[in-house]
Design a protein around this motif. Sequence first.
Motif, PDB file in Angstrom:
ATOM      1  N   GLU A 264      -6.281  29.286  43.293  1.00  0.00           N
ATOM      2  CA  GLU A 264      -7.255  29.086  42.468  1.00  0.00           C
ATOM      3  C   GLU A 264      -8.277  28.030  43.313  1.00  0.00           C
ATOM      4  O   GLU A 264      -7.809  27.479  44.337  1.00  0.00           O
ATOM      5  CB  GLU A 264      -6.891  28.774  41.093  1.00  0.00           C
ATOM      6  CG  GLU A 264      -6.624  27.102  41.069  1.00  0.00           C
ATOM      7  CD  GLU A 264      -5.992  26.643  39.844  1.00  0.00           C
ATOM      8  OE1 GLU A 264      -6.471  27.503  38.793  1.00  0.00           O
ATOM      9  OE2 GLU A 264      -5.465  25.632  39.622  1.00  0.00           O
TER      10      GLU A 264
ATOM     11  N   HIS B 274     -10.866  31.917  33.044  1.00  0.00           N
ATOM     12  CA  HIS B 274     -10.461  31.467  34.430  1.00  0.00           C
ATOM     13  C   HIS B 274      -9.830  32.635  35.201  1.00  0.00           C
ATOM     14  O   HIS B 274      -9.207  33.429  34.629  1.00  0.00           O
ATOM     15  CB  HIS B 274      -9.330  30.471  34.319  1.00  0.00           C
ATOM     16  CG  HIS B 274      -8.920  29.479  35.396  1.00  0.00           C
ATOM     17  ND1 HIS B 274      -9.874  28.637  36.146  1.00  0.00           N
ATOM     18  CD2 HIS B 274      -7.983  29.541  36.335  1.00  0.00           C
ATOM     19  CE1 HIS B 274      -9.440  28.051  37.416  1.00  0.00           C
ATOM     20  NE2 HIS B 274      -8.300  28.752  37.506  1.00  0.00           N
TER      21      HIS B 274
ATOM     22  N   ARG C 238     -11.780  23.708  35.990  1.00  0.00           N
ATOM     23  CA  ARG C 238     -11.055  24.283  34.963  1.00  0.00           C
ATOM     24  C   ARG C 238     -11.147  23.293  33.725  1.00  0.00           C
ATOM     25  O   ARG C 238     -11.036  22.370  33.690  1.00  0.00           O
ATOM     26  CB  ARG C 238      -9.513  24.723  35.127  1.00  0.00           C
ATOM     27  CG  ARG C 238      -8.754  25.341  34.076  1.00  0.00           C
ATOM     28  CD  ARG C 238      -7.399  25.134  34.300  1.00  0.00           C
ATOM     29  NE  ARG C 238      -6.800  25.249  35.679  1.00  0.00           N
ATOM     30  CZ  ARG C 238      -5.623  24.754  36.000  1.00  0.00           C
ATOM     31  NH1 ARG C 238      -4.946  24.277  34.984  1.00  0.00           N
ATOM     32  NH2 ARG C 238      -5.192  24.996  37.189  1.00  0.00           N
TER      33      ARG C 238
ATOM     34  N   TYR D 151      -6.716  26.524  29.614  1.00  0.00           N
ATOM     35  CA  TYR D 151      -7.499  26.941  30.700  1.00  0.00           C
ATOM     36  C   TYR D 151      -9.017  27.303  30.227  1.00  0.00           C
ATOM     37  O   TYR D 151      -9.644  28.001  30.951  1.00  0.00           O
ATOM     38  CB  TYR D 151      -6.947  28.390  31.134  1.00  0.00           C
ATOM     39  CG  TYR D 151      -5.628  28.025  32.138  1.00  0.00           C
ATOM     40  CD1 TYR D 151      -5.898  28.013  33.506  1.00  0.00           C
ATOM     41  CD2 TYR D 151      -4.564  27.886  31.621  1.00  0.00           C
ATOM     42  CE1 TYR D 151      -4.685  27.660  34.322  1.00  0.00           C
ATOM     43  CE2 TYR D 151      -3.246  27.533  32.362  1.00  0.00           C
ATOM     44  CZ  TYR D 151      -3.574  27.345  33.677  1.00  0.00           C
ATOM     45  OH  TYR D 151      -2.415  27.163  34.560  1.00  0.00           O
TER      46      TYR D 151
END
Length: 425
Positions: free
Chosen positions: A375, A357, A379, A353
């Motif tokens: 989300e 994040h 990323r 990640y």
Amino acid sequence: MGADYDPYHYAEGSARAPPPIPGAIALFAPSIPPEDDEQMHAADDSSADDVPYVREAVPRKSMERAPPPFPQGERDRAPPIPSVPPPQQAPQSPQMLQQLSHAPLVGPLPPRSMPRQSLDVARAGSIKRSIDQPRPISENTGQMAQPLDLAPQTQWWTSPQPLPPSLQPRNGVDILSESEESQKSKRGGRTTISKDIYILYMDYSQTVITAVYDSRDPSDVTLEQRHEPPPPKLRQDQLEAYWRRFGANIAKEASAAAGGPPGISGKSSGSSKDATALGDGSPAALPQALIRNLPDALLPVGSKAYGALVYANLANASTMQFDEIRAGDIVTLRNAKFEGHHGAIKSKYRSDYGGFHVGVVGEWDGTRRSVRYWEQGGREGAPAAGGGKGGKGGVRGDKLRLGDLRSGEVRVWRVVGREWVGWSE
């Protein structure tokens, strides 16, 4: 032999006197014994009346057994046994007092030694401080709010969003700032402007700067700053109350933005064309936009902190949890890497990640220690286990298996009200 006393042939008419009765213990030590035999015989023939002191009486037999004598060869090497003077007793008759008054002393009495000083008196002057006593500590130790360089030569307090130069690059990154302004008119047309600048840090300690200056001459300013510690930790019932107040609405709005709740596969159950991006489409814009729509909710501190801490996991080596993870909480990942198996065939997966994040919790499975969350945006690293891809896009669902965390940190936050830090209107 017949004239001697025989205990087995005792005669009542015997003219021999009974043995002397033991008397009192002598008050003084006997004189030095004679050196030759003649003096010894003379001392034996003398009468008790001629002796100017009381003769030593026969001591009572002790109940303790006397120690054995030293061998002949070691008698000279044996250490001398110190003599203990017998205890003094009061004379029992006037004649004895008269005899004692003319009796010469053997020697001067030894000087009386000074009494030993008590150890408690010596310790009283140097008492060590108890470790239980609170030690003096500085007022701002252990918090991020520290004294700042206010740089009065720059006149930063005149800008619409005033901040000292040292904090301007950090605004919106790891600090949250707000300001209030008031004006006061005085005689002669003078106007005094007062600004209060509130700076909130990631640990929710804060610095309050007050600037008072003349509107016609901003250089004539008075600057003051004070620092406040973080608020006390919330109890579990307080955390639940904040979830009912804010968390449920956040989860509802996130589900609507994604077109439905996060599904089993990690994607939202709604159609992907129904998903919309919030804000600028970045990951941090999702919780920022959802929280901003709630009145009296405390905004995030940059993109690092989102309220009261509920759960913290540091590479599965250290874990803290203060309440159950609930839908509408905010989950943040910092340098997090996951590795494990998933699916029916137990296929191996890896997920990275990146540096940071963030997402919104949609569901928590305490048995499997898994979090389904929403989300948006790109990323860093490989795709997630649930199929979420990098690059900007609409709100989508994904899944975290906390037991598969290999490195990095996972935190879960509970959105709180502004009154928690004293910012209520």
